[in-house]
Design an enzyme around this catalytic site. Structure first.
Site, short mmCIF file in Angstrom:
data_model
loop_
_atom_site.label_atom_id
_atom_site.label_comp_id
_atom_site.label_asym_id
_atom_site.label_seq_id
_atom_site.Cartn_x
_atom_site.Cartn_y
_atom_site.Cartn_z
N SER A 44 6.55 2.05 59.81
CA SER A 44 7.32 1.36 60.84
C SER A 44 6.39 0.85 61.95
CB SER A 44 8.41 2.30 61.38
OG SER A 44 9.31 1.62 62.22
N ALA A 45 6.64 1.22 63.21
CA ALA A 45 5.75 0.80 64.29
C ALA A 45 4.33 1.30 64.05
CB ALA A 45 6.27 1.30 65.63
#
Length: 299
Positions: free
Chosen positions: A144-145
């Site tokens: 994800s991030a």
């Protein structure tokens, strides 16, 4: 698709997605993940988690090859998560690959504004190298991030001629300028992430920075001399195009790119290892990739 994945998607759609949609702010999001991670991020047996000086967490779950490391940056939208919340998926990847994970702390957006996270990731990389690890002995990873952060770091390392052996990222967030069409196309189909909060999250994370700053959005970065990269994303998630366009960008840079997609798996599904067989299968393939690229650089 397994029955376990069907059940997970139903649970995420009925419980997690509405909760994320109404979470008041980043502090609450961070507390929620800290509280619930032990419940939905299962941990393998014999997990070993050591926090050593310099903010580096060393995570494994079995024998590991010496002088090799997976430099893993956790997800959480830049506003939640830590090496502790994500230690389950890190330990499983370590066990499957036989390579110890080195996971750095980095400040969350509500604690320190951009570019604090990428600066912290770069400083942690320097500390790892200071311990005697050569770039070719390390694979970058993240979800994800954290996957986007790993790719931003990869671009910086490529520019300095210090490319690692490779990189593996799961559902990376690569374009905070929000130019991917899947943000709108998959808004209803995504069982996990609420599209209505993404712009607000970008405001928190980016602040006054340009959304296409390559330190924030690696889709806009250059990757000279890029090593092999493996990207995984779900075709129904709102960040589908972040992975798809990133793969094309890396191929344009001359990198060897491996892609794994799933038609219905949720965002960053490997973190649900132990609940769905699709997570274990993806982590096994990622582990083989890690072993391959580390073997290539050791010859």
């Amino acid at each position: 698709m397994s029955w376990q994945l069907t059940a997970l998607n139903t649970g995420l759609r009925l419980l997690a997605k509405p909760r994320l949609a109404r979470t008041p702010g980043p502090e609450e999001a961070a507390r929620d993940l800290d509280q619930h991670a032990p419940l939905f991020m299962r941990q393998p047996r014999h997990l070993l988690h050591l926090r050593r000086p310099g903010g580096l967490h060393w995570i494994s779950a079995g024998p590991c090859t010496p002088r090799q490391a997976i430099f893993y940056l956790h997800g959480g939208g830049y506003i939640s998560g830590s090496p502790r919340t994500h230690q389950g998926v890190m330990a499983r990847l370590s066990r499957l690959s036989g390579v110890e994970v080195c996971a750095p702390d980095y400040p969350l957006a509500q604690e320190a504004p951009f570019p604090a996270a990428i600066e912290a990731a770069g400083a942690a990389w320097e500390r790892l190298c200071g311990l005697g690890y050569a770039p070719g002995q390390v694979v970058l990873a993240g979800d994800s991030a954290g996957g986007g952060l790993a790719l931003s770091l990869l671009a910086q390392l490529c520019a300095r001629g210090e490319a690692p052996a490779g990189a593996v990222v799961f559902s990376p967030w690569t374009d905070l300028a929000m130019r991917g069409e899947s943000l709108r196309r998959n808004a209803r189909a995504d069982p996990f992430l609420p599209m209505g909060r993404i712009r607000e999250l970008v405001e928190i994370v980016a602040g006054g920075a340009r959304r296409d700053d390559p330190r924030l959005s690696p889709f806009y970065a250059d990757f000279p001399g890029c090593p092999p990269v493996r990207l995984c994303w779900g075709e129904s998630e709102i960040l589908c195009d972040d992975g798809l366009r990133m793969a094309a960008r890396l191929r344009e840079a001359g990198a060897r790119v491996e892609v794994e997609t799933h038609p219905l798996a949720p965002h960053a599904w490997p973190v649900f290892d132990g609940w769905i067989p699709e997570a274990r299968a993806t982590l096994r393939r990622a582990a083989r990739f890690i072993q391959e690229v580390l073997g290539d650089t050791s010859r």
